[in-house]
Design an enzyme around this catalytic site. Structure first.
Site, PDB file in Angstrom:
ATOM      1  N   LYS A 280     -50.459  88.148 -52.746  1.00  0.00           N
ATOM      2  CA  LYS A 280     -50.316  86.492 -52.103  1.00  0.00           C
ATOM      3  C   LYS A 280     -51.254  85.726 -50.885  1.00  0.00           C
ATOM      4  CE  LYS A 280     -47.548  82.379 -53.999  1.00  0.00           C
ATOM      5  NZ  LYS A 280     -46.238  83.173 -54.109  1.00  0.00           N
ATOM      6  N   HIS A 281     -51.848  85.169 -51.152  1.00  0.00           N
ATOM      7  CA  HIS A 281     -53.190  84.679 -50.054  1.00  0.00           C
ATOM      8  C   HIS A 281     -53.316  86.216 -49.130  1.00  0.00           C
ATOM      9  CE1 HIS A 281     -51.081  80.504 -50.639  1.00  0.00           C
ATOM     10  NE2 HIS A 281     -50.488  80.944 -50.574  1.00  0.00           N
ATOM     11  N   HIS A 529     -58.957  91.478 -39.863  1.00  0.00           N
ATOM     12  CA  HIS A 529     -58.401  89.697 -39.645  1.00  0.00           C
ATOM     13  C   HIS A 529     -59.363  89.566 -40.795  1.00  0.00           C
ATOM     14  CE1 HIS A 529     -58.817  92.323 -35.529  1.00  0.00           C
ATOM     15  NE2 HIS A 529     -57.902  90.984 -35.394  1.00  0.00           N
TER      16      HIS A 529
END
Length: 529
Positions: A280-281, A529
């Site tokens: 998710k995301h 990141h």
């Protein structure tokens, strides 16, 4: 005012990809266009019954040097570059007997495909096209008078315009010229990138990246952002190479999340165990191994059922009916797997909006590739994180050694943490994640969030205690203070895997020893990141 049409009377066809060649030649011939061609293209057209003139007749020079020299000649480039309305150009053409070439149809030697199949250095060199790009660039520069076609999908539209008008419109020629320069730029980018790799230059002075439009997307991350999906000619299995069996069109976020999911699940060898990752995301909300896909999916789902709603599911084995039925019990955006049997496909067919993507195989998690990120004024380019853990290289730094079961879970948790946004904390037990903390500014916050989510899930499942009790925990980077480790211990973790390397390693190790934890150092971090 009607736009002026530039007539098409003569065409030069020289193509490596001969898809649609005969159909195009028929339409051009029927429109009264003279055909000129080279080598294999000319032979293909003659074998199909077309009258075609060889370029060597035009230049009065034979093709030579294994075809390396055939179109690099003033009779060709003069015909492409001459400005028809320029009196000096017209005089030069008349003086030297140069006839205009109104349409150029060229696609290039298959350099990218040759590299992609692992051909030798010398074979790759021979598949660097010289004459093709030169002609394309010449015709594109002179698009005021010349039409250039480099992609087979433009054949029908160009032929139709010639049939309708006897030539092409300026707007068409401008559009095709832009496509042509994009093709030569991408081709040169592929050649220069390959050559830099071949000579071991990791940071070439100039680096260009190119892509081919696969899909114009409805929008980007948000509805006010435009977006598109480009392919890079690599053969790496994944969302770019998958076949979409059913479901709505993929969105920008679907593509990004599906890529993250499939790269994560590829960490787990399907011959050793079935594996499932729910994303998710771009962050995993549940990952598990199991004796079957259905078992792996159920255990991944039980890590965080709330977040799994509307998620992306990736599997490392071909999808079966039992797993398909479990997945379709909740709303799922995308499922990607290396295959699916007919029974599984039938289950998904009852959910027509669910996107099912199938590939031939899994990506190689150790294969070298580049990762790109745009910043203002430039690009950050790095090797993708393909680091994998050798359990034999782990350094036990505490008095207590991890048990075999703990060690297996530590390696599993570490593999997952590599795919979690930093600061990343992953609790695991029995080959399944039981708590994940992602993307927090403080590592201790990620540690506590993961434990809290485990407690919430245990309550929802009616369990007596949080699933992190008796788990192991992975941290993608070192603990800068003992507080994160202490929080993990308080949550119930019994063993820790982390890179080590902090100024306060001794303090962290002492905290682990004081709580009877086992801790191992990897000597390598996995920032994401």
């Amino acid at each position: 005012m009607t736009e002026a049409i530039t007539p098409i009377r003569r065409a030069l066809l020289s193509v490596s990809d001969k898809t649609g060649l005969e159909a195009l030649a028929r339409r051009l011939t029927d429109a009264g266009v003279e055909l000129i061609s080279t080598g294999g293209t000319a032979k293909r057209l003659r074998d199909a019954g077309f009258g075609v003139r060889d370029v060597s007749d035009l230049t009065a020079f034979p093709e030579m040097m294994d075809g390396r020299v055939k179109t690099l000649h003033p009779m060709v480039h003069g015909g492409l570059l001459a400005q028809r309305a320029n009196p000096e150009h017209a005089a030069a053409m008349a003086e030297h007997g140069i006839a205009p070439i109104d349409l150029l149809v060229v696609n290039l030697y298959p350099f990218e495909a040759t590299v992609g199949r692992g051909a030798s250095y010398d074979e790759c060199i021979e598949n660097i096209d010289i004459g093709g790009p030169a002609m394309i660039r010449a015709a594109a520069k002179n698009h005021a008078d010349v039409t250039v076609v480099v992609d087979t999908q433009d054949y029908d539209a160009v032929a139709a315009e010639i049939e309708e008008t006897g030539g092409t419109r300026l707007e068409t020629r401008k559009r095709l010229a832009a496509i042509a320069y994009g093709r030569t730029a991408a081709y040169d980018a592929a050649v220069s990138g390959w050559m830099a790799d071949a000579v071991g230059d990791r940071t070439p002075r100039r680096r260009t990246f190119a892509g081919y439009l696969s899909q114009t997307l409805r929008y980007g991350e948000n509805p006010h952002q435009s977006a598109a999906f480009y392919l890079d000619h690599s053969a790496r299995p994944g969302v770019a190479t998958a076949v979409q069996i059913q479901g709505k069109e993929l969105s920008h976020n679907n593509i990004n999340d599906t890529d993250a999911a499939y790269e994560l699940v590829a960490e787990f060898d399907p011959a050793a165990a079935a594996a499932c990752a729910i994303i998710k995301h771009a962050n995993p909300c549940g990952v598990a191994r199991g004796p079957s896909l259905a078992d792996a999916y159920a255990r991944a789902y039980d890590c965080d059922r709330v977040s799994a709603f509307g998620g992306i599911v990736a599997l490392n084995r071909a999808l079966d009916r039992e797993t398909a039925e479990a997945i379709t019990r909740i709303f799922t955006e995308v499922v990607i797997a290396p295959g699916a049997d007919e029974a599984a496909r039938a289950v998904f067919a009852a959910k027509p909006n669910l996107r099912l993507l199938l590939t031939d195989t899994l990506p190689d998690p150790e294969a070298a590739r580049l990762a790109l990120r745009q910043v203002s004024g430039g690009l950050l380019v790095q090797d993708q994180d393909t680091g994998r853990l050798d359990p034999a290289s782990l350094k036990v730094v505490t008095r207590r050694q991890p048990s075999p079961a703990e060690l297996d879970d530590l390696v599993f948790a570490w593999s997952v943490a590599k795919h979690v946004k930093s600061n990343a904390i992953v609790y695991a037990k029995g080959g399944a994640t039981v708590g994940i903390g992602a993307g927090q500014m403080s590592r201790v916050d990620s540690t506590r969030i993961a434990a809290r989510k485990s407690a919430d899930m245990a309550e929802a499942l009616g369990l007596a205690e949080p699933t992190v009790r008796g788990s192991v925990v992975a941290s993608d980077a070192f603990f800068p203070f003992a507080d994160g480790l202490i929080a993990a211990a308080e949550a119930g973790a019994t063993a820790i895997i982390q890179p080590g390397g902090s100024m306060r390693d001794a303090e962290v190790i002492a905290a682990a020893d004081a709580r009877g934890l086992a801790m191992v150092f990897t000597g390598r971090r996995h920032f994401r990141h």
